[in-house]
Design an enzyme around this catalytic site. Structure first.
Site, short mmCIF file in Angstrom:
data_model
loop_
_atom_site.label_atom_id
_atom_site.label_comp_id
_atom_site.label_asym_id
_atom_site.label_seq_id
_atom_site.Cartn_x
_atom_site.Cartn_y
_atom_site.Cartn_z
N ARG A 285 4.48 1.65 9.94
CA ARG A 285 4.40 2.91 9.18
C ARG A 285 5.37 3.89 9.84
NH1 ARG A 285 -2.21 3.21 8.18
NH2 ARG A 285 -2.35 1.20 7.08
N SER B 178 -11.37 2.35 7.82
CA SER B 178 -11.41 2.95 6.49
C SER B 178 -11.75 1.82 5.53
CB SER B 178 -10.06 3.57 6.14
OG SER B 178 -10.06 4.08 4.83
N ASP C 105 0.84 -1.19 0.00
CA ASP C 105 0.00 0.00 0.00
C ASP C 105 0.88 1.24 0.00
OD1 ASP C 105 -1.89 1.95 0.37
OD2 ASP C 105 -2.82 1.04 2.11
N GLN D 229 -4.54 -4.41 12.48
CA GLN D 229 -5.94 -4.30 12.14
C GLN D 229 -6.46 -5.60 11.54
OE1 GLN D 229 -5.78 -0.86 9.53
NE2 GLN D 229 -5.75 -2.11 7.70
N GLU E 78 -11.39 7.41 14.44
CA GLU E 78 -11.57 6.60 13.23
C GLU E 78 -11.17 5.17 13.53
OE1 GLU E 78 -9.26 5.68 9.15
OE2 GLU E 78 -9.34 7.81 9.70
N ASP F 82 -14.91 6.55 5.86
CA ASP F 82 -14.32 6.27 7.17
C ASP F 82 -15.43 6.12 8.20
OD1 ASP F 82 -11.77 6.43 6.17
OD2 ASP F 82 -11.40 8.47 6.88
#
Length: 336
Positions: A111, A253, A58, A126, A250, A237
């Protein structure tokens, strides 16, 4: 660099460290069963790393640096995944899934360029899920129906957790308020995107903001989106109100994925047509890959919300700036 750390006044964890660890496992067990039942998903094994240059990783907003390294017996470098948005669609094709069937997996990513704060960590965990759909299901109504199933699964998990730990008094509304990013901008034209999210979620508690990625009437996108997995007209979202942090959180997504037409349009808008050289992109263009809907649901974010924690580091182990660790220690926030 880290963002500003928010310490709720008088905050103290409602669960002990040991209770927290037990509760994290309980949430994950309950929720993933509820999710797989609601959406007809099989659990599968997923990669932690992929080959550099494969086009599978991604790209997020296109500027984040991936973690990459060489391997002794392989003549090209590997990358730690940033998400599995593209890999899942390829997997559905390889595993011969049909319309109405799907997969979910535990996705762990790094990340390195994320700013850390109460809800952001460089370690991302996730439930990544993906489901095959028909051409007729590529609609806003089908997207809303799927979002409602997920919201119900979250609310169900919260009720189960609160029964086991009665000290947790918070509630999650399963009634989703749907609004497009443009409609939200029209409501609050003088606010930033995050301010708009907070205002609408504080009012409605459970909100799904749709159509994220393309430019709005102010010339800006509501939030960043890669051009090659979500269809920007059929995504969004899921936000839940966090009483502890007094802000919108959030937790997911997701969206209906690009078909050949929307892929070309979005790649052209981002001046990224060079990506068509990758197998993933060419197989969407020629119709080989199935039409799908999918997304990610943050495991640690869901745990911190349901356990009424003030910092994501209370439910996951990661690396934090020294000044953040020191401030958390002074304020009684125990990082795992």
């Amino acid at each position: 660099m880290s963002k500003e750390l928010f310490i709720p006044e008088g905050y103290k964890s409602l669960l002990t460290l040991r209770e927290t660890q037990h509760a994290i496992k309980y949430i994950k067990d309950v929720f993933q069963q509820a999710l797989s039942f609601a959406l007809t998903l099989d659990r599968v094994t997923a990669p932690l790393l992929v080959s550099k240059g494969s086009g599978i990783n991604d790209d997020l907003n296109g500027v984040e640096r991936k973690v990459e390294f060489s391997i002794k017996e392989i003549d090209h470098d590997a990358e730690i995944v940033q998400s599995l948005a593209k890999w899942k669609r390829m997997a559905l094709y390889r595993y011969h899934y049909n319309a109405g069937e799907g997969i979910y997996t535990d996705m762990n990513a790094i990340r390195r360029d994320d700013d850390t704060d109460n809800v952001h960590s460089i370690f991302v965990d996730q439930w990544d899920w993906e489901k095959v759909i028909t051409k007729e299901q590529r609609t806003i109504d089908y997207l809303k129906e799927t979002v409602s199933f997920i919201a119900k699964a979250i609310a169900y998990t919260k009720r189960k957790v609160s029964l086991r730990y009665p000290v947790l008094k918070g509630e999650i509304s399963e009634n989703v308020f749907f609004i497009t990013a443009q409609e939200l901008l029209d409501m609050y034209p003088d606010k930033t995107a995050k301010e708009r999210e907070n205002l609408i979620t504080k009012e409605h508690k459970t909100v799904f903001i749709m159509q994220i990625g393309g430019k709005l009437s102010n010339g800006e996108s509501h939030d960043g989106r890669a051009p090659d997995y979500d269809d920007w007209s059929l995504n969004g979202d899921l936000l839940l109100w966090d009483d502890v942090l007094d802000r919108a959180l959030e937790v997911s997504s997701m969206g209906i994925r690009v078909d050949a037409e929307s892929l070309k349009k979005q790649l052209e808008e981002r001046d990224a047509m060079d990506r068509m050289k990758f197998e993933y992109h060419s197989r969407i263009a020629d119709g080989t890959l199935p039409l799908t809907i999918g997304g990610g649901i943050g495991q640690s974010r869901l745990c911190m919300l349901l356990l009424e924690k003030a910092h994501i580091g209370e439910v996951q182990v990661s690396v934090w700036p020294s000044e953040m660790m020191s401030e958390c220690d002074q304020k009684g926030i125990v990082l795992l």
